[in-house]
Design an enzyme around this catalytic site. Sequence first.
Site, short mmCIF file in Angstrom:
data_model
loop_
_atom_site.label_atom_id
_atom_site.label_comp_id
_atom_site.label_asym_id
_atom_site.label_seq_id
_atom_site.Cartn_x
_atom_site.Cartn_y
_atom_site.Cartn_z
N ASP A 90 46.51 46.81 39.02
CA ASP A 90 46.04 45.43 39.06
C ASP A 90 46.30 44.80 37.71
OD1 ASP A 90 43.05 45.53 37.62
OD2 ASP A 90 43.50 47.34 38.77
N GLU A 182 31.26 41.25 38.84
CA GLU A 182 30.91 42.18 37.77
C GLU A 182 29.69 41.76 36.95
OE1 GLU A 182 34.25 43.38 35.30
OE2 GLU A 182 35.66 42.52 36.76
#
Length: 286
Positions: A90, A182
């Site tokens: 990623d 997150e």
Amino acid sequence: MQTPRKPSQRKSVKRTTRKKKGDNKWPLRFKLSAFIVILILLSPWYYGYVLKTLTSAWRWVRDIGEDPHYRTYTSFDIRIPTRYSIHGIDVSYAQGKIDWQKVRAMEDDGVKIHFSFIKATEGLTLVDPYFQRNWREAAKVGIVCGAYHYFHPRASGKQQARFFLQTVSFENGDMPMVADVETLDGHSPEKMRRELKAFLDHIEKKTKKRPVIYTGLSFYRDYLQGHFDTYKLWIAHYYKHELNAGKNTNWVFWQHSDKAKVNGINHSVDFNVFRGDSTEFRHLVE
């Protein structure tokens, strides 16, 4: 008057001559053998064979005592769980300009890059400056792509989803879109979950495909577990031989390292595995 030679002298001379003629054959054979050896040593096939043998032997020695299902891959400079066959990365602006041809061509003992998650947006206003280039160039070389949005609980989930969809042109064959969760941004877990649900619902309504949730293992256990159990998960948990997220956790991607070295990328990059085989991966992107 010349004195005749004795018979014994003539025999001695003949024996000496025959011995010298016999000796002349060995240098020729030796030269021929040496020539053949030199040809072999100079042969690319020979060096390829030797290097392959030495590399295999060194890998075997180096891996003594290691978990056979979690070993070091020199080219990627990380340990990789070998129970999985589909690997990916990623990326975002942090990796800079990427040579996707080199990424696609890289392979180490059967491990190569099949897919890439690419950062597209963040919050309500930020577009990753490298997104469009990465999205276009990665697909050109045959890497399956998926876009992700860095989610901020402080902002409207539905508005973030609209912003995400304005930036990404989702098509069949792409991996599901991803909500990267997150942080609480200083807000309550309840507000985070409420806005996240609004984001996920809007994406699914518009794309007809349920998004994936990305998060760290600790954040998942603290704030998401028991609330989004029907969603597929992409979980970050580094430097372990296995992802111990629990048997009932619906994870499909595991980000197991954040420091891989990949050809064509000048900075460290996250490395991931897909939990399934090629048939299951194909179904995911259909």
